[in-house]
Scaffold this motif. Structure first.
Motif, mmCIF file in Angstrom:
data_model
loop_
_atom_site.group_PDB
_atom_site.id
_atom_site.type_symbol
_atom_site.label_atom_id
_atom_site.label_comp_id
_atom_site.label_asym_id
_atom_site.label_seq_id
_atom_site.Cartn_x
_atom_site.Cartn_y
_atom_site.Cartn_z
ATOM 1 N N GLU A 215 -10.736 -8.719 5.018
ATOM 2 C CA GLU A 215 -9.791 -7.587 5.641
ATOM 3 C C GLU A 215 -8.357 -7.757 5.553
ATOM 4 O OE1 GLU A 215 -11.174 -8.019 9.834
ATOM 5 O OE2 GLU A 215 -12.939 -7.005 9.375
ATOM 6 N N GLY A 216 -7.942 -8.852 5.152
ATOM 7 C CA GLY A 216 -6.327 -9.140 4.778
ATOM 8 C C GLY A 216 -6.027 -8.026 3.672
ATOM 9 N N ALA A 217 -6.935 -8.220 2.505
ATOM 10 C CA ALA A 217 -6.808 -7.321 1.424
ATOM 11 C C ALA A 217 -6.879 -6.049 1.628
ATOM 12 C CB ALA A 217 -7.783 -7.830 0.360
ATOM 13 N N MET A 218 -7.991 -5.505 2.513
ATOM 14 C CA MET A 218 -8.114 -4.019 2.795
ATOM 15 C C MET A 218 -7.286 -3.527 3.548
ATOM 16 S SD MET A 218 -12.139 -4.066 3.570
ATOM 17 C CE MET A 218 -12.271 -2.320 3.286
ATOM 18 N N ALA A 219 -6.479 -4.373 4.512
ATOM 19 C CA ALA A 219 -5.510 -4.024 5.385
ATOM 20 C C ALA A 219 -4.312 -3.665 4.724
ATOM 21 C CB ALA A 219 -5.231 -4.901 6.670
ATOM 22 N N LEU A 220 -4.082 -4.262 3.535
ATOM 23 C CA LEU A 220 -2.785 -3.853 2.559
ATOM 24 C C LEU A 220 -3.318 -2.857 1.716
ATOM 25 C CD1 LEU A 220 -1.779 -7.232 1.095
ATOM 26 C CD2 LEU A 220 -0.611 -5.770 2.657
ATOM 27 N N GLY A 221 -4.226 -1.868 2.224
ATOM 28 C CA GLY A 221 -4.672 -0.867 1.262
ATOM 29 C C GLY A 221 -5.497 -1.072 0.125
ATOM 30 N N ALA A 222 -5.911 -2.201 -0.035
ATOM 31 C CA ALA A 222 -6.955 -2.602 -1.267
ATOM 32 C C ALA A 222 -8.232 -1.537 -1.244
ATOM 33 C CB ALA A 222 -7.311 -4.020 -1.364
ATOM 34 N N THR A 223 -8.663 -1.021 -2.453
ATOM 35 C CA THR A 223 -9.612 -0.370 -2.695
ATOM 36 C C THR A 223 -10.749 -1.417 -2.664
ATOM 37 O OG1 THR A 223 -9.465 -0.455 -4.860
ATOM 38 C CG2 THR A 223 -8.758 1.361 -4.037
ATOM 39 N N GLU A 226 -10.145 -3.767 -5.752
ATOM 40 C CA GLU A 226 -9.003 -4.522 -5.348
ATOM 41 C C GLU A 226 -9.323 -5.605 -4.333
ATOM 42 O OE1 GLU A 226 -5.500 -0.989 -6.754
ATOM 43 O OE2 GLU A 226 -6.303 -1.209 -4.765
ATOM 44 N N THR A 230 -8.654 -9.351 -5.112
ATOM 45 C CA THR A 230 -7.536 -10.334 -4.667
ATOM 46 C C THR A 230 -8.263 -11.306 -3.536
ATOM 47 O OG1 THR A 230 -7.326 -8.527 -3.083
ATOM 48 C CG2 THR A 230 -5.444 -8.638 -4.290
ATOM 49 N N MET B 53 -9.631 0.483 10.057
ATOM 50 C CA MET B 53 -10.166 -0.847 9.650
ATOM 51 C C MET B 53 -11.349 -1.040 10.564
ATOM 52 S SD MET B 53 -9.107 -2.824 7.204
ATOM 53 C CE MET B 53 -9.426 -4.202 7.801
ATOM 54 N N VAL B 81 -7.914 4.256 2.333
ATOM 55 C CA VAL B 81 -7.177 3.559 1.584
ATOM 56 C C VAL B 81 -5.766 3.608 1.731
ATOM 57 C CG1 VAL B 81 -6.594 2.594 -0.722
ATOM 58 C CG2 VAL B 81 -9.011 2.533 -0.036
ATOM 59 N N ARG B 84 -4.269 2.711 5.174
ATOM 60 C CA ARG B 84 -4.148 1.306 5.229
ATOM 61 C C ARG B 84 -2.807 1.025 4.525
ATOM 62 N NH1 ARG B 84 -10.089 0.395 3.845
ATOM 63 N NH2 ARG B 84 -10.986 1.205 5.642
ATOM 64 N N ARG B 85 -2.584 1.690 3.626
ATOM 65 C CA ARG B 85 -1.124 1.422 2.916
ATOM 66 C C ARG B 85 -0.111 1.895 3.535
ATOM 67 N NH1 ARG B 85 -2.659 2.042 -3.635
ATOM 68 N NH2 ARG B 85 -4.240 0.246 -3.632
ATOM 69 N N PHE B 91 -3.366 -10.309 11.467
ATOM 70 C CA PHE B 91 -4.583 -10.504 12.167
ATOM 71 C C PHE B 91 -4.360 -11.483 13.134
ATOM 72 C CE2 PHE B 91 -5.831 -8.388 8.461
ATOM 73 C CZ PHE B 91 -6.904 -7.585 8.783
ATOM 74 N N ASN B 95 -4.104 -15.200 7.759
ATOM 75 C CA ASN B 95 -4.879 -15.118 6.483
ATOM 76 C C ASN B 95 -4.269 -14.946 5.364
ATOM 77 O OD1 ASN B 95 -4.134 -12.529 7.071
ATOM 78 N ND2 ASN B 95 -6.309 -11.620 6.972
ATOM 79 N N PHE B 97 -3.767 -15.294 1.388
ATOM 80 C CA PHE B 97 -4.613 -15.541 0.498
ATOM 81 C C PHE B 97 -4.575 -16.891 -0.245
ATOM 82 C CE2 PHE B 97 -3.687 -10.649 -0.165
ATOM 83 C CZ PHE B 97 -4.918 -10.325 0.657
ATOM 84 N N LEU B 112 -0.593 -4.029 -5.473
ATOM 85 C CA LEU B 112 -1.724 -3.093 -5.424
ATOM 86 C C LEU B 112 -1.295 -1.659 -5.501
ATOM 87 C CD1 LEU B 112 -3.825 -4.527 -2.139
ATOM 88 C CD2 LEU B 112 -4.448 -4.480 -4.531
ATOM 89 N N ARG B 161 4.136 -10.225 4.316
ATOM 90 C CA ARG B 161 3.090 -9.495 3.499
ATOM 91 C C ARG B 161 2.955 -8.195 3.801
ATOM 92 N NH1 ARG B 161 -2.583 -12.116 3.060
ATOM 93 N NH2 ARG B 161 -3.052 -11.113 5.135
#
Lengths: 332, 258
Positions: A215-223, A226, A230, B53, B81, B84-85, B91, B95, B97, B112, B161
């Motif tokens: 979810e962290g990746a998706m919330a950054l707008g990752a497809t 991606e 990530t 989300m 997508v 979300r950008r 959260f 979290n 990475f 990204l 981030r």
């Protein structure tokens, strides 16, 4: 699950506090006795097998008149034994590398599909089907490879020989590229044999990727891809490495299928780099000659080859361990 | 930067279950809006619909409109997508990475977006870490794993981030619930500072926190277990905590239930 090769995911080491907190009750003592005993048993077994190989191999090695590691000759009887494993090492390693190069990318891709893309109704039966590949006995793989699958691969071999023949490993090798019993075919069959291990273990680690990271990746707008790159792949990398090493361990030691498919070469055949060639692996060499272990010297020579395979597998696993340990600093 | 959000008659579903019903509200830019309410009332669910989300959960769906400066986030041609950008999220549990360094964590969103220029990356990372009040603590160890930081630092890393990609809106889902009081204070100070630039929506279980950090407060409640959650009222935080229009709000805030 991975005790065979020792590349299991690192278990948390038992803290001494747990051991010392033993209450002295009967159940406690029995259980700790059993677990210590089981742990010791494994270590002792490995040591005994190593000891057996060494004690049998050393006398034969002492009488050997050529360098055991660099020679490809194989005359093990008589007053002047001359034997070396260079040829066996080449065929064993090359066929296993082909298997890895094919099985790891495919296995990882299948695992990603099953965990990230496939709908649940498809993922379960598909995973089960792949596990079924692991249930096929190696003799069946051998016969299937020789009779059914090998002939399908021959045109592929010929294609490579014709268009990439200038690369030594794809050299036509006097028309052997038209033959089924080659290192290339063995490598592809081995790839299919280790595919279920690689897939199953990769699938397991990918499925454990914490929701928070995804979810962290998706919330950054990752497809989707991606997100996999990530969050899922970095998390699963140590698992994929150990899966690959487990598969490699199996490919290195696979005996029956290799013995059935691979053509042995006449003694004295000069070494060529081409994959379109026969030969023998450590395991198939020993299996092919299992009927001849009539003198300690002969047996010792073959067991010396077995010892090299043992060490080779050990080194592969050790490397896998180091890679996994090095990455541990970067994981939770 | 900093855009207004208009939610219009939003129903939110998990499969066939209607989790939230009939939410309409306006969230002003450059302000902090807090969502409060008892557990299970759907405040986090509403928050997650604001950057699409919610729909990553299998079977989840939404009915209604969410407008970001008059642009419908749920329009047919709108790419989740892309949404979300422009709308960042922090959260409940930090979290970062785990396999990435501190630097790479902050740079993840930029990468990204296709930013490769090292100079741009390191400038943005520095600016974001400064913006998240973390720069002084980590500037000497940017290449160390982000997971090696304390919980509060990790959460500020996640905020860095999120703001590195210059979002229009920042959503925070109970960002302090896993943190100790001192780390919580650091995050709250941070929220105060960055609301100059962003539209911030924060879900919190902590009433004092809502009172401290927010300009407006939305109170959610549900009639009974198994019934959908509803927005009871939204108003200036001052008014909500002193003389709310609804009895339920007053009961909840004064601790008579929930």
């Amino acid at each position: 699950m991975t005790s065979v090769t020792g590349v299991s995911a690192p278990d948390p080491s038992p803290t001494s506090s747990v051991a010392s907190r033993s209450t002295g009750r009967l159940g406690d003592r029995v259980f700790s006795g059993l677990s210590i005993g089981a742990g010791t048993l494994v270590v002792v077994l490995v040591l005994l097998i190593g000891l057996f190989l060494v004690t049998q191999a050393v006398p034969a090695l002492q009488r050997n008149e050529v360098n055991f590691l660099t020679s490809s000759e194989w005359t093990v009887s008589g007053e002047h034994p001359r034997f070396g494993v260079a040829g066996l090492l080449w065929v064993t390693v090359v066929s296993s590398i082909i298997a890895m190069l094919l099985a790891v990318p495919v296995g990882v891709a299948v695992a990603l599909f099953l965990t990230q893309y496939a709908p649940t109704w498809l993922a379960r039966p598909a995973a089960g089907t792949i596990d079924l590949l692991a249930a096929v006995p190696s003799i069946v793989y051998g016969l299937w490879g020789l009779r059914q699958f090998g002939p399908v691969l021959v045109p592929v071999q010929q294609f490579f020989a014709q268009y990439f023949g200038w690369i030594p490993i794809f050299a036509p090798n006097n028309g052997l590229s038209g033959n089924v019993s080659t290192i290339f075919v063995v490598g592809v069959v081995l790839a299919i044999m280790i595919l279920p291990i690689v897939t199953a273990l990769s699938r397991e680690v990918f499925a454990q990727t914490p929701r928070a990271h995804i979810e962290g990746a998706m919330a950054l707008g990752a497809t989707k891809w991606e997100t996999i790159r990530t969050a899922v792949l970095p998390f699963g990398k140590p698992g994929v490495i150990s899966a690959a090493m487990l598969g490699l361990g199996r490919a290195l030691g696979e005996t029956l299928a290799v013995t059935i498919i691979l053509a042995t070469l006449a003694p004295g055949t000069p070494w060529v780099a081409s994959l379109f060639n026969g030969g023998e692996t450590f395991a198939s060499k020993i299996a092919n000659n299992a009927g001849e272990f009539d003198t300690p010297q002969k047996t010792g020579a073959f067991l010396a080859a077995g010892l090299v395979l043992f060490l080779l597998t050990f080194v592969v696993n050790a490397i896998a361990r180091i890679v996994i340990e090095r990455r541990k600093a970067f994981s939770e | 930067m900093a855009k207004r959000i208009d939610v219009q008659d939003l129903d939110i579903y998990y499969g066939k279950f209607k989790a939230v019903e009939g939410v309409s509200m306006r969230i002003e830019p450059r302000s902090v809006t807090a969502f409060i309410g008892p557990s299970g009332c759907g405040k986090s669910t509403v928050l997650r619909t604001l950057n699409r989300m919610h729909e990553v959960i299998p079977g989840a769906s939404v009915d209604g409109q969410v407008l970001l400066d008059d642009k419908d986030l749920y329009a047919k041609d709108m790419d989740p997508v892309a949404v979300r950008r422009t709308i960042g999220m922090v959260f409940q549990r930090p979290n970062p990475f785990p396999t990435m360094s501190i630097f790479d964590n902050v740079a993840a969103g930029l990468r990204l977006n296709g930013v490769k220029n090292r100079k741009v990356l390191s400038e943005t990372v520095e600016r974001s870490l400064k913006g998240a009040n973390l720069w002084n603590e980590v500037k000497d160890r940017l290449d160390k794993p982000g997971a090696g930081l304390s919980g509060g630092q990790q959460q500020r890393l996640c905020i860095a981030r999120a703001i590195a990609v210059s979002p229009e809106v920042l959503l925070m889902d109970e960002p302090c619930s896993a943190l100790d009081p001192i780390s919580t204070l650091a995050i709250e100070d941070l929220i105060h500072e960055i609301k100059e630039k962003y539209t911030i929506v924060i879900v919190t279980h902590n009433m004092q926190q809502a009172a401290r950090v927010s300009d407006r407060t939305a109170f959610f409640n549900l009639a009974a277990t198994g019934k959908p959650g509803k927005l009871i009222e939204i108003d200036d935080t001052q008014k909500m905590f002193n003389r709310p229009s609804e009895k339920a709000t007053e009961d909840y805030i004064s601790g008579r239930f929930g």
